[in-house]
Design a protein around this motif. Structure first.
Motif, PDB file in Angstrom:
ATOM      1  N   GLU A  85       0.815  -1.218   0.000  1.00 15.54           N
ATOM      2  CA  GLU A  85       0.000   0.000   0.000  1.00 15.54           C
ATOM      3  C   GLU A  85       0.847   1.268   0.000  1.00 15.54           C
ATOM      4  O   GLU A  85       0.448   2.280  -0.559  1.00 15.54           O
ATOM      5  N   ARG A  86       2.016   1.219   0.640  1.00 14.24           N
ATOM      6  CA  ARG A  86       2.883   2.403   0.753  1.00 14.24           C
ATOM      7  C   ARG A  86       4.287   2.120   0.218  1.00 14.24           C
ATOM      8  O   ARG A  86       5.265   2.630   0.752  1.00 14.24           O
ATOM      9  N   GLY A 101      15.048  -3.597   7.545  1.00 17.95           N
ATOM     10  CA  GLY A 101      13.840  -2.875   7.196  1.00 17.95           C
ATOM     11  C   GLY A 101      12.611  -3.758   7.272  1.00 17.95           C
ATOM     12  O   GLY A 101      12.667  -4.911   7.699  1.00 17.95           O
ATOM     13  N   ILE A 102      11.504  -3.180   6.833  1.00 18.76           N
ATOM     14  CA  ILE A 102      10.215  -3.865   6.814  1.00 18.76           C
ATOM     15  C   ILE A 102       9.863  -4.125   5.359  1.00 18.76           C
ATOM     16  O   ILE A 102       9.960  -3.217   4.521  1.00 18.76           O
ATOM     17  N   PHE A 103       9.455  -5.358   5.064  1.00 16.57           N
ATOM     18  CA  PHE A 103       9.168  -5.748   3.688  1.00 16.57           C
ATOM     19  C   PHE A 103       7.868  -6.538   3.618  1.00 16.57           C
ATOM     20  O   PHE A 103       7.438  -7.133   4.599  1.00 16.57           O
ATOM     21  N   GLN A 104       7.285  -6.520   2.434  1.00 18.17           N
ATOM     22  CA  GLN A 104       6.225  -7.457   2.091  1.00 18.17           C
ATOM     23  C   GLN A 104       6.639  -8.108   0.785  1.00 18.17           C
ATOM     24  O   GLN A 104       7.243  -7.467  -0.078  1.00 18.17           O
ATOM     25  N   TRP A 105       6.303  -9.396   0.671  1.00 19.74           N
ATOM     26  CA  TRP A 105       6.559 -10.068  -0.592  1.00 19.74           C
ATOM     27  C   TRP A 105       5.334 -10.824  -1.028  1.00 19.74           C
ATOM     28  O   TRP A 105       4.486 -11.207  -0.223  1.00 19.74           O
ATOM     29  N   ASN A 106       5.227 -10.975  -2.314  1.00 19.39           N
ATOM     30  CA  ASN A 106       4.053 -11.575  -2.924  1.00 19.39           C
ATOM     31  C   ASN A 106       4.521 -12.618  -3.923  1.00 19.39           C
ATOM     32  O   ASN A 106       5.490 -12.406  -4.651  1.00 19.39           O
ATOM     33  N   ILE A 107       3.845 -13.740  -3.948  1.00 20.25           N
ATOM     34  CA  ILE A 107       4.127 -14.763  -4.949  1.00 20.25           C
ATOM     35  C   ILE A 107       2.818 -15.283  -5.495  1.00 20.25           C
ATOM     36  O   ILE A 107       1.854 -15.473  -4.744  1.00 20.25           O
ATOM     37  N   ARG A 108       2.802 -15.479  -6.807  1.00 21.72           N
ATOM     38  CA  ARG A 108       1.639 -16.107  -7.440  1.00 21.72           C
ATOM     39  C   ARG A 108       2.128 -16.913  -8.636  1.00 21.72           C
ATOM     40  O   ARG A 108       3.119 -16.572  -9.281  1.00 21.72           O
ATOM     41  N   ALA A 109       1.444 -17.998  -8.895  1.00 24.15           N
ATOM     42  CA  ALA A 109       1.763 -18.864 -10.023  1.00 24.15           C
ATOM     43  C   ALA A 109       0.879 -18.463 -11.199  1.00 24.15           C
ATOM     44  O   ALA A 109      -0.236 -17.980 -11.019  1.00 24.15           O
ATOM     45  N   ARG A 110       1.429 -18.665 -12.419  1.00 29.83           N
ATOM     46  CA  ARG A 110       0.665 -18.326 -13.620  1.00 29.83           C
ATOM     47  C   ARG A 110       0.868 -19.394 -14.689  1.00 29.83           C
ATOM     48  O   ARG A 110       1.909 -20.026 -14.740  1.00 29.83           O
ATOM     49  N   ASN A 111      -0.163 -19.565 -15.502  1.00 28.35           N
ATOM     50  CA  ASN A 111      -0.012 -20.290 -16.758  1.00 28.35           C
ATOM     51  C   ASN A 111      -0.521 -19.351 -17.846  1.00 28.35           C
ATOM     52  O   ASN A 111      -0.767 -18.181 -17.576  1.00 28.35           O
ATOM     53  N   SER A 112      -0.678 -19.814 -19.057  1.00 28.65           N
ATOM     54  CA  SER A 112      -1.031 -18.895 -20.145  1.00 28.65           C
ATOM     55  C   SER A 112      -2.451 -18.340 -20.051  1.00 28.65           C
ATOM     56  O   SER A 112      -2.771 -17.363 -20.710  1.00 28.65           O
ATOM     57  N   ALA A 113      -3.284 -18.916 -19.204  1.00 30.24           N
ATOM     58  CA  ALA A 113      -4.672 -18.458 -19.117  1.00 30.24           C
ATOM     59  C   ALA A 113      -5.087 -17.981 -17.725  1.00 30.24           C
ATOM     60  O   ALA A 113      -6.016 -17.192 -17.606  1.00 30.24           O
ATOM     61  N   TYR A 114      -4.413 -18.457 -16.673  1.00 24.61           N
ATOM     62  CA  TYR A 114      -4.870 -18.164 -15.312  1.00 24.61           C
ATOM     63  C   TYR A 114      -3.692 -17.829 -14.406  1.00 24.61           C
ATOM     64  O   TYR A 114      -2.544 -18.120 -14.720  1.00 24.61           O
ATOM     65  N   GLU A 115      -4.019 -17.238 -13.253  1.00 22.97           N
ATOM     66  CA  GLU A 115      -3.023 -17.043 -12.203  1.00 22.97           C
ATOM     67  C   GLU A 115      -3.663 -17.315 -10.850  1.00 22.97           C
ATOM     68  O   GLU A 115      -4.872 -17.175 -10.690  1.00 22.97           O
TER      69      GLU A 115
END
Length: 133
Positions: free
Chosen positions: A70-71, A97-111
């Motif tokens: 968000e910031r 420091g303070i961190f956020q991390w994001n992970i997501r999997a994807r294929n050619s049509a969806y995530e």
């Protein structure tokens, strides 16, 4: 000529629509994180992000920001890791420091759904001085 263009247009639409039929829908899945878990505090230096494979994923999108999404004042990493690797990990160098991390999997049509985790990095402790008395 016009007939060829019209046929080509419809063929392109059919190929695009068929991709959704052949790709497995992973939008309701979430990447299972092995390490670091949400809210972990680690010391500065190299941090290994590890996760389990998502069936039918072709790649993994990883983003690390500080202090949070968000910031975000700093993007530390924004990278794509192909699914063809034998091990699912990314090693990054992090300073305190303070961190956020994001992970997501994807294929050619969806995530998959976003998986946002908090990560706190502290300074390495100073070595204690020996008392020479």
């Amino acid at each position: 000529m016009r007939k060829i263009m019209v046929c080509s247009f419809f063929l392109a639409i059919m190929v695009t629509a068929c991709r959704d039929l052949f790709e497995k829908d992973i939008h309701d899945k979430q990447v299972e994180v092995i390490s670091p878990r949400d809210g972990v505090t680690a010391t500065e230096g190299e941090v290994a992000l590890l996760w389990n494979r998502v069936e039918s994923a072709q790649e993994y999108h990883i983003t690390i920001v500080s202090p949070d999404f968000e910031r975000a004042s700093r993007v530390v990493a924004d990278t794509i890791i192909p699914d063809s690797l034998a091990r699912y990990s990314l090693t990054v160098e992090l300073t305190p420091g303070i961190f956020q991390w994001n992970i997501r999997a994807r294929n050619s049509a969806y995530e998959t759904r976003h998986n946002i985790l908090d990560l706190y990095i502290e300074e390495l402790p100073m070595p204690e001085e020996k008392d020479e008395n």
